[in-house]
Design an enzyme around this catalytic site. Sequence first.
Site, PDB file in Angstrom:
ATOM      1  N   TRP A 357       0.826  -1.206   0.000  1.00 12.39           N
ATOM      2  CA  TRP A 357       0.000   0.000   0.000  1.00 12.39           C
ATOM      3  C   TRP A 357       0.865   1.262   0.000  1.00 12.39           C
ATOM      4  O   TRP A 357       0.371   2.350  -0.272  1.00 12.39           O
ATOM      5  CB  TRP A 357      -0.964   0.006   1.213  1.00 12.39           C
ATOM      6  N   ASP A 358       2.149   1.103   0.291  1.00  7.14           N
ATOM      7  CA  ASP A 358       3.089   2.225   0.283  1.00  7.14           C
ATOM      8  C   ASP A 358       2.977   3.016  -1.024  1.00  7.14           C
ATOM      9  O   ASP A 358       3.111   4.245  -1.041  1.00  7.14           O
ATOM     10  CB  ASP A 358       4.536   1.717   0.376  1.00  7.14           C
ATOM     11  N   GLU A 488       1.092  -1.858  13.151  1.00  7.96           N
ATOM     12  CA  GLU A 488       1.160  -3.324  13.211  1.00  7.96           C
ATOM     13  C   GLU A 488       1.572  -3.831  14.592  1.00  7.96           C
ATOM     14  O   GLU A 488       1.752  -5.031  14.774  1.00  7.96           O
ATOM     15  CB  GLU A 488       2.112  -3.848  12.134  1.00  7.96           C
ATOM     16  N   LYS A 600       3.559   1.673  16.325  1.00  3.72           N
ATOM     17  CA  LYS A 600       4.668   1.516  15.369  1.00  3.72           C
ATOM     18  C   LYS A 600       4.747   2.696  14.411  1.00  3.72           C
ATOM     19  O   LYS A 600       5.821   3.216  14.102  1.00  3.72           O
ATOM     20  CB  LYS A 600       4.461   0.215  14.581  1.00  3.72           C
ATOM     21  N   GLN A 601       3.605   3.083  13.860  1.00  6.45           N
ATOM     22  CA  GLN A 601       3.577   4.150  12.854  1.00  6.45           C
ATOM     23  C   GLN A 601       2.199   4.812  12.913  1.00  6.45           C
ATOM     24  O   GLN A 601       1.273   4.238  13.491  1.00  6.45           O
ATOM     25  CB  GLN A 601       3.808   3.570  11.458  1.00  6.45           C
TER      26      GLN A 601
HETATM   27  C1  BGC Z   1       4.912  -1.237   7.598  1.00  3.05           C
HETATM   28  C2  BGC Z   1       3.857  -1.328   6.519  1.00  3.05           C
HETATM   29  C3  BGC Z   1       4.529  -1.225   5.173  1.00  3.05           C
HETATM   30  C4  BGC Z   1       5.647  -2.253   5.037  1.00  3.05           C
HETATM   31  C5  BGC Z   1       6.436  -2.069   3.765  1.00  3.05           C
HETATM   32  C6  BGC Z   1       5.959  -2.329   7.381  1.00  3.05           C
HETATM   33  O1  BGC Z   1       6.966  -2.239   8.348  1.00  3.05           O
HETATM   34  O2  BGC Z   1       4.333  -1.404   8.870  1.00  3.05           O
HETATM   35  O3  BGC Z   1       2.933  -0.277   6.666  1.00  3.05           O
HETATM   36  O4  BGC Z   1       3.594  -1.409   4.172  1.00  3.05           O
HETATM   37  O5  BGC Z   1       6.555  -2.129   6.109  1.00  3.05           O
HETATM   38  O6  BGC Z   1       7.034  -0.805   3.732  1.00  3.05           O
END
Ligand code: BGC
Length: 773
Positions: A357-358, A488, A600-601
């Site tokens: 999804w990035d 996550e 986490k984000q």
């Molecule tokens: C992130 C995801 C992301 C993936 C690839 C993961 O660490 O939590 O949001 O899509 O990395 O960049």
Amino acid sequence: MNQYLEVDKWNIIEDGFNPEQQRSSESIFSLGNGHMGQRANFEESYSGDSLQGSYIGGIYYPDKTKVGWWKNGYPEYFAKVLNSVNWIGIDIAINGAPLDLFKCGVSAFKRVLNMKKGYLKRLFVAELPSGDKVEVEVTRFISMARKEIGAIEYNIKSLNFDGDITFKPYVNGDVRNEDANYDEHFWSEVEQGSFEEGGYVTTRTKKLDFHVTASMTNQLQQNGNDITEDADTEVESMQVSEEYTVPVSQGDEVSLHKIAVVASSLNHSTAQLKPHVKSLTKDAAAIGFATLLYEHTQRWAEIWDGSDVLIEGDDKAQQGIRFNIFQLYQTYTGEDERLNIGPKGFTGEKYGGCTYWDTEAYCLPFYLNTAPNKVARNLLLYRYQQLPEAIENAEKLGFENGAALYPMVTMNGEECHNEWEITFEEVHRNGAMAYAIHNYIQHTGDESYLSEAGLEVLIAISRFWSQRFNYSEKRDKFVMLGVTGPNEYENNINNNWYTSYIGCWTMKYTLESIEKVRSNNSERYSDIQDKIGFSEDETAQWKEIMDNVHLPEDKKRGIFLQQDNYLDKEQRTVEDLNENERPLNQHWSWDRILRSCFIKQGDVVQGLYFFEDHFDEEMLRRNFDFYEPRTVHESSLSPCIHAIMASKLGYSDRAYEFYLRTARLDLDDYNEEVHQGLHITSMAGTWMAIVEGFAGKRAKDGELYFAPTLPDEWSAYSFKILYKGRRLKIRVEAEEVQITCEDGETVQCYVYDEQYQITADEPLKVSRKKAVA
Ligand code: BGC
């Protein structure tokens, strides 16, 4: 953090030989041209630690899934972009002894990535165990102008001996991936041989039958004069090499130009592959290294003209943004809608070169603003073409009626991820696909995309959301259970605010889009209805959900809740953590992470970024003030979103701090993992942190907005954007904001909410507001 690179506006410089950093440097000094990429492995053989990486966009392998506990619905394989034919190899021997930097005395070592011109230079002096000393200078590039060509100039000077220098350039298809699940060898032999201009190797993947042909043509000079003697050509299984031994006297310089062609069955029929490579090799040999390099640097000059961000007064920040832009264009140039942007691009094996999804959430805005519309459109079309697989993917999980769940990780549209809490639960990704369509149309005004492709995608995603919510009798509301949000560090939670909000928004936007297509293009609308069996009766259910959805909030604090019961967690902030506990994912057990309040984000904050207009500023502020102190930013995608929100809220110091963190994430190795590859997708977030963050650029409701701030550390900055057929240049200085229309007709925009016209004749000048809180 690991800062060993020099700060420079246009170059990345490693001064001194650091074998212990070799993998990190191989990532940082990677080259690519959107079609193929190459880690900064040495040309000559190297017996120290190294990750060999030579990748071709779209050439992948379905590696059989490996999991401890198989769950129904898991994909059978993980598609990964492969380490492919090694086209850079040049073995060197000095008086018969191999040149291997791991076994030599090395001095004056320097690696320079020239971002302006797009080439990598390596310089060193090596003293072999025999005492023979050579001075070496190597230049390498992968052509931006001719997508299938890479070239190397390898110069060696004898410093203290008379004797022989042997060059053995080769092309070798017998390569492996470090991350193969079952140690499988992915390539098999097809054919190898030589033709007039050089040698070639054709290999094919053991599954899917991708064919790759790589060739080389070599030219040697001694002290500037051509060496015309023929080489000894050796053809072995999956390898072809040419050996030249050149007698030298002390002070002599010998130079090899190796030009390689790498082509695949993605772009040529298997029958045509060899003739195509042969003729391109011949052309390349005739054109020569210098002209190829010139064309390549010209193409980079054009790219920089449209995409550079100039920062005055802060070289670290300047180097950071240029490195990010450079790596993005090395990864994706947008001509081919079958290709996409892996989180590590062509710089490592992690994430398998797959699409996340990035792309929609982070990369799309960068390409929308810096490249012609068709590039962003191609990114959208990639998902449109994969809609049948997204529908199949949802069917596997029990959804029906054409509902689509786009994969978390994919190469060809099929899901590759195999952790249940992500594969089945991190469904918010579907929302990003819908948001990208909205974003594209807002920015370009290209409504035609809706009827052409967008509406089908939107309806399929809305069908998914309408089935993913369920009615809760207890609450008398619609709820969404068992999800993982962008954060996550929480799994299997109920009513993740972000996911439910973007789910409802998608259905609302789909309803508006249906209306638009029906009234503007009724014929196409009925075609779509027929094609996907869509009737507007379905939308009654969508409306009911939208009107009665449970979105968790805490009224007392005036914030949205990341999920139900988030406040039951022990409430701590990142400041309460010891430095030696971080990053949490390397120090805490998984259950401890899951039970903690640490994020986490951006999760709620990610939603506020997408939908900031839906809320007043105090709502944005309360949420940011609550969630940011609990966020550990252990995803590279986190700091940039926080930089944008911090700018919006007038937290300029924080915004700058987040900016530097995202811009120099890899250069300073904040997360201590750059050896695995670069964080390509978050690099687009760096660009967003400047343009949407500091400059406050927004395209919404058909209008363009800016609200520029200037970090204290900078004296000025400027950048260009493409907007509805215009090229605008924005320059922000301490006292003034200037907007120039470099190309295209007069356009209206808002600066600090005042309306202006930007004409081609005269730059718009507006006094800069010092504090925009
Ligand atoms: C992130 C995801 C992301 C993936 C690839 C993961 O660490 O939590 O949001 O899509 O990395 O960049």
